[in-house]
Design a protein around this motif. Structure first.
Motif, short mmCIF file in Angstrom:
data_model
loop_
_atom_site.label_atom_id
_atom_site.label_comp_id
_atom_site.label_asym_id
_atom_site.label_seq_id
_atom_site.Cartn_x
_atom_site.Cartn_y
_atom_site.Cartn_z
N GLN A 11 -16.80 -91.20 -47.00
CA GLN A 11 -16.78 -89.75 -46.92
C GLN A 11 -16.79 -89.16 -48.32
OE1 GLN A 11 -13.37 -88.95 -44.16
NE2 GLN A 11 -14.91 -87.63 -43.21
N HIS A 12 -17.47 -88.02 -48.42
CA HIS A 12 -17.56 -87.29 -49.67
C HIS A 12 -16.74 -86.01 -49.50
CE1 HIS A 12 -20.06 -84.53 -52.41
NE2 HIS A 12 -19.28 -85.26 -53.18
N PHE A 13 -15.71 -85.85 -50.32
CA PHE A 13 -14.81 -84.69 -50.23
C PHE A 13 -15.07 -83.75 -51.39
CE2 PHE A 13 -12.53 -87.89 -47.81
CZ PHE A 13 -12.08 -87.16 -46.71
N GLN A 48 -13.80 -79.61 -47.91
CA GLN A 48 -14.81 -80.03 -46.93
C GLN A 48 -15.09 -81.51 -47.12
OE1 GLN A 48 -18.28 -77.64 -47.43
NE2 GLN A 48 -18.78 -78.43 -49.43
N ALA A 49 -15.52 -82.11 -46.01
CA ALA A 49 -15.83 -83.53 -46.02
C ALA A 49 -17.12 -83.75 -45.25
CB ALA A 49 -14.71 -84.32 -45.37
N LYS A 50 -17.90 -84.70 -45.73
CA LYS A 50 -19.09 -85.11 -44.99
C LYS A 50 -19.30 -86.59 -45.23
CE LYS A 50 -22.16 -83.44 -48.58
NZ LYS A 50 -23.20 -82.52 -48.94
N VAL A 51 -19.89 -87.24 -44.23
CA VAL A 51 -20.14 -88.66 -44.40
C VAL A 51 -21.25 -88.84 -45.43
CG1 VAL A 51 -19.33 -89.34 -42.11
CG2 VAL A 51 -21.72 -88.74 -42.43
N SER A 52 -21.22 -89.97 -46.11
CA SER A 52 -22.23 -90.24 -47.13
C SER A 52 -22.53 -91.73 -47.15
CB SER A 52 -21.72 -89.76 -48.50
OG SER A 52 -20.56 -90.46 -48.89
N GLY A 53 -23.46 -92.10 -47.99
CA GLY A 53 -23.81 -93.51 -48.16
C GLY A 53 -24.40 -94.12 -46.90
N ARG A 54 -24.07 -95.39 -46.65
CA ARG A 54 -24.60 -96.11 -45.49
C ARG A 54 -24.17 -95.47 -44.18
NH1 ARG A 54 -23.21 -102.32 -46.64
NH2 ARG A 54 -21.53 -101.62 -45.32
N THR A 55 -22.98 -94.85 -44.18
CA THR A 55 -22.49 -94.20 -42.97
C THR A 55 -23.42 -93.07 -42.56
OG1 THR A 55 -20.26 -94.66 -43.75
CG2 THR A 55 -20.48 -93.13 -41.91
N SER A 56 -23.85 -92.28 -43.52
CA SER A 56 -24.75 -91.16 -43.24
C SER A 56 -26.06 -91.65 -42.66
CB SER A 56 -24.99 -90.36 -44.52
OG SER A 56 -25.88 -89.31 -44.27
N VAL A 57 -26.62 -92.69 -43.27
CA VAL A 57 -27.88 -93.27 -42.79
C VAL A 57 -27.71 -93.81 -41.37
CG1 VAL A 57 -29.58 -95.09 -43.18
CG2 VAL A 57 -28.69 -93.80 -45.12
N PHE A 58 -26.65 -94.53 -41.13
CA PHE A 58 -26.38 -95.11 -39.81
C PHE A 58 -26.27 -94.01 -38.75
CE2 PHE A 58 -23.20 -96.32 -36.61
CZ PHE A 58 -23.90 -97.33 -35.97
N LEU A 59 -25.50 -92.95 -39.05
CA LEU A 59 -25.32 -91.88 -38.07
C LEU A 59 -26.62 -91.12 -37.82
CD1 LEU A 59 -21.74 -90.60 -38.96
CD2 LEU A 59 -22.45 -92.04 -37.04
#
Length: 180
Positions: free
Chosen positions: A82-84, A92-103
């Motif tokens: 997560q990127h805060f 605010q927070a959002k997913v990033s990296g491999r998590t973002s690609v996977f989702l």
């Protein structure tokens, strides 16, 4: 919150399955329907009503537990980065990296599944969250996991994960901004 002065920014592996609040909510989300199905089955069954109800509750609970464990395995393999961003108005927070690609891949798969309910789930899947300081009603600090749970008026809690380097600073800012 984007027009406000940025105070702090960081990325952290923040698996939701290591957070007590998430696990408690999952227990409610999974447990309440199981109990309701059991009561419905008990109400409509004539013979051995409680035995049949308990068997069905066990079957449904086993299936949901298996799916939950599968989700845990996937997020363990992929990670949950997560990127805060913390600023004067909130965090605010959002997913990033491999998590973002996977989702994103999951969302695309759901949209092309051809099933309307799965398509809807793909459209409403949340990959980020934000909370303003003035909406925070309570702050729970878990020093061991370097996490804070910010409770808001009429909404789900906001999970704020930190790393060893910034936990103390983030905690000070959160306490100052929320007056907790």
């Amino acid at each position: 919150m984007n027009s406000s002065t940025l105070l702090l920014e960081w990325k952290v592996d923040a698996s939701p399955f290591r957070n007590r609040v998430v696990l408690q909510q999952m227990g409610l989300v999974l447990g309440i329907p199981i109990v309701l199905v059991g009561l419905l089955i008990a109400a409509i069954t004539e013979q051995d009503r409680w035995q049949v109800a308990l068997q069905m509750m066990g079957l449904i609970g086993g299936i949901l537990l298996g799916l939950f464990l599968l989700a845990m395995l996937v997020f363990t393999l992929v990670g949950y980065e997560q990127h805060f961003q913390l600023d004067e108005e909130g965090v605010q927070a959002k997913v990033s990296g491999r998590t973002s690609v996977f989702l994103k891949l999951v969302r695309i798969g759901l949209l092309f599944s051809g099933r309307p309910s799965a398509m809807g789930a793909g459209l409403v899947m949340r990959t980020g969250d934000a909370i303003r300081w003035h909406d925070v009603t309570k702050v729970e600090v878990n020093e061991r996991q370097r996490q804070m749970t910010l409770y808001r008026k009429g909404g789900p809690p906001f999970l704020l994960a930190c790393n060893a380097d910034n936990f103390a600073t983030v905690r000070e800012i959160v306490q100052a901004k929320t007056r907790t």
